[in-house]
Design a protein around this motif. Structure first.
Motif, PDB file in Angstrom:
ATOM      1  N   CYS A 269       0.810  -1.253  -0.204  1.00 52.17           N
ATOM      2  CA  CYS A 269      -0.066  -0.050   0.217  1.00 52.17           C
ATOM      3  C   CYS A 269       1.193   1.420  -0.008  1.00 52.17           C
ATOM      4  O   CYS A 269       0.212   2.455  -0.723  1.00 52.17           O
ATOM      5  CB  CYS A 269      -0.982   0.023   1.417  1.00 52.17           C
TER       6      CYS A 269
ATOM      7  N   PHE B  71      -6.918   1.751  -1.119  1.00 53.97           N
ATOM      8  CA  PHE B  71      -7.793   1.310  -2.012  1.00 53.97           C
ATOM      9  C   PHE B  71      -8.802   2.784  -1.761  1.00 53.97           C
ATOM     10  O   PHE B  71      -8.891   2.643  -3.366  1.00 53.97           O
ATOM     11  CB  PHE B  71      -8.181   0.201  -1.220  1.00 53.97           C
TER      12      PHE B  71
ATOM     13  N   GLU C 118      -4.466   1.317   4.389  1.00 53.51           N
ATOM     14  CA  GLU C 118      -4.547   1.131   4.352  1.00 53.51           C
ATOM     15  C   GLU C 118      -6.058   1.359   2.706  1.00 53.51           C
ATOM     16  O   GLU C 118      -5.656   1.168   1.734  1.00 53.51           O
ATOM     17  CB  GLU C 118      -5.088  -1.004   4.975  1.00 53.51           C
TER      18      GLU C 118
ATOM     19  N   ALA D 276      -1.558  -6.424  -2.237  1.00 56.64           N
ATOM     20  CA  ALA D 276      -2.689  -4.936  -2.452  1.00 56.64           C
ATOM     21  C   ALA D 276      -3.232  -4.958  -3.557  1.00 56.64           C
ATOM     22  O   ALA D 276      -3.536  -4.373  -4.134  1.00 56.64           O
ATOM     23  CB  ALA D 276      -1.943  -3.347  -2.306  1.00 56.64           C
ATOM     24  N   PHE D 277      -1.880  -5.017  -4.933  1.00 55.84           N
ATOM     25  CA  PHE D 277      -2.713  -5.427  -6.549  1.00 55.84           C
ATOM     26  C   PHE D 277      -3.058  -5.938  -6.555  1.00 55.84           C
ATOM     27  O   PHE D 277      -4.097  -6.227  -7.377  1.00 55.84           O
ATOM     28  CB  PHE D 277      -0.964  -4.603  -7.025  1.00 55.84           C
TER      29      PHE D 277
ATOM     30  N   MET E 129      -7.546   3.705  -5.067  1.00 59.38           N
ATOM     31  CA  MET E 129      -7.721   2.874  -6.277  1.00 59.38           C
ATOM     32  C   MET E 129      -8.896   3.070  -6.838  1.00 59.38           C
ATOM     33  O   MET E 129      -9.636   1.757  -7.013  1.00 59.38           O
ATOM     34  CB  MET E 129      -7.201   1.304  -6.156  1.00 59.38           C
ATOM     35  N   ASP E 130      -9.918   3.868  -6.454  1.00 58.14           N
ATOM     36  CA  ASP E 130     -11.174   4.046  -6.472  1.00 58.14           C
ATOM     37  C   ASP E 130     -11.815   3.135  -5.534  1.00 58.14           C
ATOM     38  O   ASP E 130     -13.838   3.295  -6.200  1.00 58.14           O
ATOM     39  CB  ASP E 130     -11.766   3.761  -8.037  1.00 58.14           C
ATOM     40  N   PHE E 131     -11.893   2.740  -4.144  1.00 62.95           N
ATOM     41  CA  PHE E 131     -12.877   2.083  -3.501  1.00 62.95           C
ATOM     42  C   PHE E 131     -13.504   2.900  -2.852  1.00 62.95           C
ATOM     43  O   PHE E 131     -12.277   3.380  -2.235  1.00 62.95           O
ATOM     44  CB  PHE E 131     -12.006   0.731  -2.556  1.00 62.95           C
TER      45      PHE E 131
ATOM     46  N   VAL F 123      -7.037  -5.951  -5.315  1.00 63.95           N
ATOM     47  CA  VAL F 123      -7.331  -4.536  -6.739  1.00 63.95           C
ATOM     48  C   VAL F 123      -7.938  -5.427  -7.579  1.00 63.95           C
ATOM     49  O   VAL F 123      -8.791  -4.653  -8.184  1.00 63.95           O
ATOM     50  CB  VAL F 123      -6.565  -3.270  -7.005  1.00 63.95           C
ATOM     51  N   ARG F 124      -7.116  -5.909  -8.462  1.00 58.62           N
ATOM     52  CA  ARG F 124      -7.517  -6.981  -9.627  1.00 58.62           C
ATOM     53  C   ARG F 124      -8.796  -8.111  -8.875  1.00 58.62           C
ATOM     54  O   ARG F 124      -9.745  -8.069  -9.809  1.00 58.62           O
ATOM     55  CB  ARG F 124      -6.101  -8.113 -10.088  1.00 58.62           C
TER      56      ARG F 124
ATOM     57  N   LEU G 163     -10.633  -7.830  -6.398  1.00 56.43           N
ATOM     58  CA  LEU G 163     -12.149  -6.852  -6.678  1.00 56.43           C
ATOM     59  C   LEU G 163     -12.595  -6.354  -7.654  1.00 56.43           C
ATOM     60  O   LEU G 163     -13.829  -5.934  -7.614  1.00 56.43           O
ATOM     61  CB  LEU G 163     -11.842  -5.445  -5.121  1.00 56.43           C
ATOM     62  N   ARG G 164     -11.609  -5.898  -8.458  1.00 54.25           N
ATOM     63  CA  ARG G 164     -12.199  -5.111 -10.283  1.00 54.25           C
ATOM     64  C   ARG G 164     -13.107  -5.697 -10.930  1.00 54.25           C
ATOM     65  O   ARG G 164     -14.407  -6.259 -11.145  1.00 54.25           O
ATOM     66  CB  ARG G 164     -11.316  -4.208  -9.952  1.00 54.25           C
TER      67      ARG G 164
END
Length: 194
Positions: free
Chosen positions: A38, A93, A89, A60-61, A96-98, A64-65, A67-68
């Motif tokens: 993060c 996120f 954290e 972290a990444f 990352m647009d969460f 993100v993958r 969740l998207r």
């Protein structure tokens, strides 16, 4: 003598990480630290990939993958780390647009060394989750490196969490297995991602 010195200067030095990875010839390098990812994840990944030539994964990444992939825009984070680290954290996120709809800190006390992994009483965690409002969350992330979602706890968590949930270690294992073409069917989180 001067030409020899110039050649030694021109020859790139072998980085210690590349030297350590070379004998093992890994297909992928997995770094388990969510908070580190993060804070400086892109830099860590880029540096290691350039040095070793091997794909590098960080939770972290990979989260993100995932969740998207499941279109989870609103998430809850359950963390064992201090409030400061939980905030880092959340900021990652959010960048990352969460949307963080709930942050649950399982650390017993803020006096605990923030760099220490503490054990969580699973019964206490489930009780805390029963009282948490997860109605607005599309997914839940557990930042506890030792939370094993194939240990039986996942069945108890499913009773109180109405949405997909991921642990950082299982997410990293899932991603590493996928990267090398191995089956992930035996992992709990595959039910949300396959």
């Amino acid at each position: 003598h001067q030409k020899l010195q110039l050649r030694q200067l021109e020859r790139p030095r072998r980085h210690p990480i590349a030297a350590a990875a070379a004998p093992a010839q890994p297909d992928v390098i997995a770094i388990t630290n969510l908070i580190g990812g993060c804070i400086r994840g892109s830099e860590i990944i880029n540096t290691l990939q350039q040095i070793t030539g091997v794909p590098v994964l960080m939770p972290a990444f990979e989260l993100v993958r995932a969740l998207r992939q499941i279109r989870a825009g609103r998430i809850a984070i359950v963390s064992i780390f201090s409030n400061e680290f939980s905030l880092l954290e959340s900021m990652f996120f959010e960048n990352m647009d969460f949307n963080i709809v709930q942050s649950i800190n399982m650390a017993e006390s803020t006096d605990v060394n923030p760099y220490t992994v503490i054990n969580i009483c699973c019964e206490d965690m489930i009780e805390r989750l029963k009282t948490a409002d997860l109605s607005k969350a599309d997914a839940v992330i557990f930042d506890h490196p030792m939370l094993d979602l194939n240990s039986g706890i996942e069945k108890e968590l499913e009773k109180v969490i109405p949405v997909p949930f991921f642990s950082v270690t299982q997410m990293l294992l899932y991603s590493a297995l996928k990267r090398v073409g191995e089956s992930t069917d035996h992992l709990f989180i595959s039910k949300f991602l396959n």
